[in-house]
Design a protein around this motif. Structure first.
Motif, PDB file in Angstrom:
ATOM      1  N   LEU A 124       3.610 -48.531 -82.239  1.00  0.00           N
ATOM      2  CA  LEU A 124       2.910 -49.755 -81.866  1.00  0.00           C
ATOM      3  C   LEU A 124       2.319 -50.388 -83.117  1.00  0.00           C
ATOM      4  CD1 LEU A 124       0.952 -48.470 -78.729  1.00  0.00           C
ATOM      5  CD2 LEU A 124       3.016 -49.890 -78.733  1.00  0.00           C
ATOM      6  N   ARG A 125       2.391 -51.709 -83.190  1.00  0.00           N
ATOM      7  CA  ARG A 125       1.843 -52.411 -84.343  1.00  0.00           C
ATOM      8  C   ARG A 125       0.360 -52.709 -84.120  1.00  0.00           C
ATOM      9  NH1 ARG A 125       7.128 -54.851 -83.941  1.00  0.00           N
ATOM     10  NH2 ARG A 125       6.295 -56.412 -82.500  1.00  0.00           N
ATOM     11  N   GLY A 126      -0.417 -52.603 -85.183  1.00  0.00           N
ATOM     12  CA  GLY A 126      -1.847 -52.887 -85.077  1.00  0.00           C
ATOM     13  C   GLY A 126      -2.661 -51.617 -85.143  1.00  0.00           C
ATOM     14  N   THR A 129      -4.356 -50.798 -81.725  1.00  0.00           N
ATOM     15  CA  THR A 129      -3.583 -51.076 -80.519  1.00  0.00           C
ATOM     16  C   THR A 129      -3.583 -49.918 -79.523  1.00  0.00           C
ATOM     17  OG1 THR A 129      -2.168 -52.649 -81.689  1.00  0.00           O
ATOM     18  CG2 THR A 129      -1.307 -51.731 -79.632  1.00  0.00           C
ATOM     19  N   ILE A 257      -0.629 -56.488 -75.026  1.00  0.00           N
ATOM     20  CA  ILE A 257      -0.137 -56.060 -76.341  1.00  0.00           C
ATOM     21  C   ILE A 257       1.385 -56.145 -76.437  1.00  0.00           C
ATOM     22  CG2 ILE A 257      -2.119 -54.516 -76.674  1.00  0.00           C
ATOM     23  CD1 ILE A 257       0.021 -52.205 -76.164  1.00  0.00           C
ATOM     24  N   ASP A 259       3.361 -58.235 -77.594  1.00  0.00           N
ATOM     25  CA  ASP A 259       3.883 -58.694 -78.881  1.00  0.00           C
ATOM     26  C   ASP A 259       3.727 -57.649 -79.979  1.00  0.00           C
ATOM     27  OD1 ASP A 259       1.116 -58.858 -78.846  1.00  0.00           O
ATOM     28  OD2 ASP A 259       1.051 -60.644 -80.119  1.00  0.00           O
ATOM     29  N   ARG A 260       3.063 -56.534 -79.669  1.00  0.00           N
ATOM     30  CA  ARG A 260       2.881 -55.476 -80.666  1.00  0.00           C
ATOM     31  C   ARG A 260       3.741 -54.240 -80.390  1.00  0.00           C
ATOM     32  NH1 ARG A 260      -3.586 -55.163 -80.584  1.00  0.00           N
ATOM     33  NH2 ARG A 260      -3.484 -56.716 -78.905  1.00  0.00           N
ATOM     34  N   THR A 273       4.102 -43.596 -82.211  1.00  0.00           N
ATOM     35  CA  THR A 273       2.710 -43.785 -82.631  1.00  0.00           C
ATOM     36  C   THR A 273       2.029 -42.434 -82.810  1.00  0.00           C
ATOM     37  OG1 THR A 273       2.597 -45.905 -81.477  1.00  0.00           O
ATOM     38  CG2 THR A 273       0.502 -44.840 -81.997  1.00  0.00           C
TER      39      THR A 273
END
Length: 331
Positions: A124-126, A129, A257, A259-260, A273
């Motif tokens: 997962l990006r961020g 997140t 989320i 978009d992540r 992750t």
């Protein structure tokens, strides 16, 4: 013994695919087998410019030399991963034919095979997140038709904090969660028949206890017998692959989320992750390998390499480093 001279490649491909179908591969996998076999078979002609009708190609003509030429033609416009996948499919095809007595040997060891690139992790990006996802799903939302946050949170916790694959989650039983207080674990039926044990901390254990309590209230005490599926749908039936994928995607939407989440990763983004954070916190490749159930150390090493690259990129972006570069360049 089959008559080699009369065995057309087209007919034998169908026999091979029928054999593979009994192993319950996904429709996508079966389609990929058929595509790789038919495309390469059509390239086995002497000049390779006109695709051969594979119904007229006898299996006896597919010598090592013919297969090398066909794969050279197949590889020219394609990526390494595609060539490697097709080689593996043809190797399995000929192994099947040898076992069936159709051909005396497998020519594929004489055909060059590119090294398969290891897939890049897709976490997962961020930075925050995962925490946002867990917090959002833990809150029951009134607009859900039949909210069950305890169950949804249990799925996310097992993927994010234990790194389980989709198939491993579906295979879990209630008794798979075991051990004394302070030594709780999940016993996992891993990929390729490799069992493993993943420790779980008190927070994950509490999430699972809360989930099973909520399940007793919904469906009664018999629903949580030791041999029952650990994860069930809103009717109490064992979750299936599509239902679990939909559940995770709905959690992403509820948390805002979407978009992540890397394209095509879905639940696997949670497993990635877990592994990426292990690497960031100093776990060795051997530790990651054991916890994720990888078959080779190389797969686990990719998480450490990605983390090292991210760390170097962060150092490179430091303003002091940039200022020093300007001084040295006379800027």
């Amino acid at each position: 013994m089959h008559d080699i001279a009369d065995g057309s490649v087209a007919r034998l491909i169908e026999e091979f695919l029928t054999d593979r179908a009994t192993r319950k591969p996904s429709p996508h996998t079966l389609a990929a087998y058929r595509r790789d076999l038919t495309i390469v078979a059509a390239l086995t002609g002497p000049d390779g410019t006109t695709p051969l009708p594979i119904g007229r190609v006898p299996i006896s003509t597919l010598s090592p030399q013919v297969m090398r030429r066909a794969f050279a033609r197949f590889a020219a416009p394609r990526a390494t991963a595609s060539v490697h996948r097709a080689w593996s499919t043809w190797n399995s095809f000929f192994t099947f034919l040898v076992a069936e007595g159709v051909v005396p040997g497998n020519p594929m060891p004489a055909v060059g095979r590119p090294r398969a690139p290891l897939p890049r992790p897709k976490p997962l990006r961020g930075e925050d997140t995962p925490e946002e996802l867990l917090a959002a799903v833990a809150r029951e939302r009134g607009r859900q038709r039949d909210p069950w946050p305890e169950r949804d949170l249990a799925v996310l916790a097992l993927a994010l904090c234990a790194g389980l694959r989709l198939s491993e989650l579906l295979a879990l039983r209630v008794a798979s969660v075991a051990g004394r207080d302070g030594e709780r674990r999940v016993d996992v039926a891993g990929k390729g028949g490799r069992p493993r044990t993943v420790p779980i901390e008190a927070a994950v254990d509490r999430v699972l206890v809360d989930y099973l309590d909520s399940r007793r209230r919904r469906f009664g005490a018999r629903s949580v017998r030791p041999d029952s599926a650990l994860l069930v749908d809103r009717r109490g039936a064992p979750l299936r692959r599509g239902g679990l994928q939909y559940l995770v995607e709905s959690c992403f939407r509820r948390a805002g989320i979407g978009d992540r989440v890397p394209k095509g990763a879905r639940l696997h983004a949670l497993r990635h992750t877990f592994a990426t954070r292990l690497a960031e916190d100093g776990a060795s490749a051997a530790e990651i390998m054991r916890l994720l159930g990888h078959a080779s150390l190389a797969s686990s090493q990719t998480y450490i390499e990605v983390t090292a690259g991210q760390q170097r990129a962060a150092v490179r972006s430091n303003r002091t480093n940039q200022a020093l570069a300007n001084v040295l360049s006379g800027g």
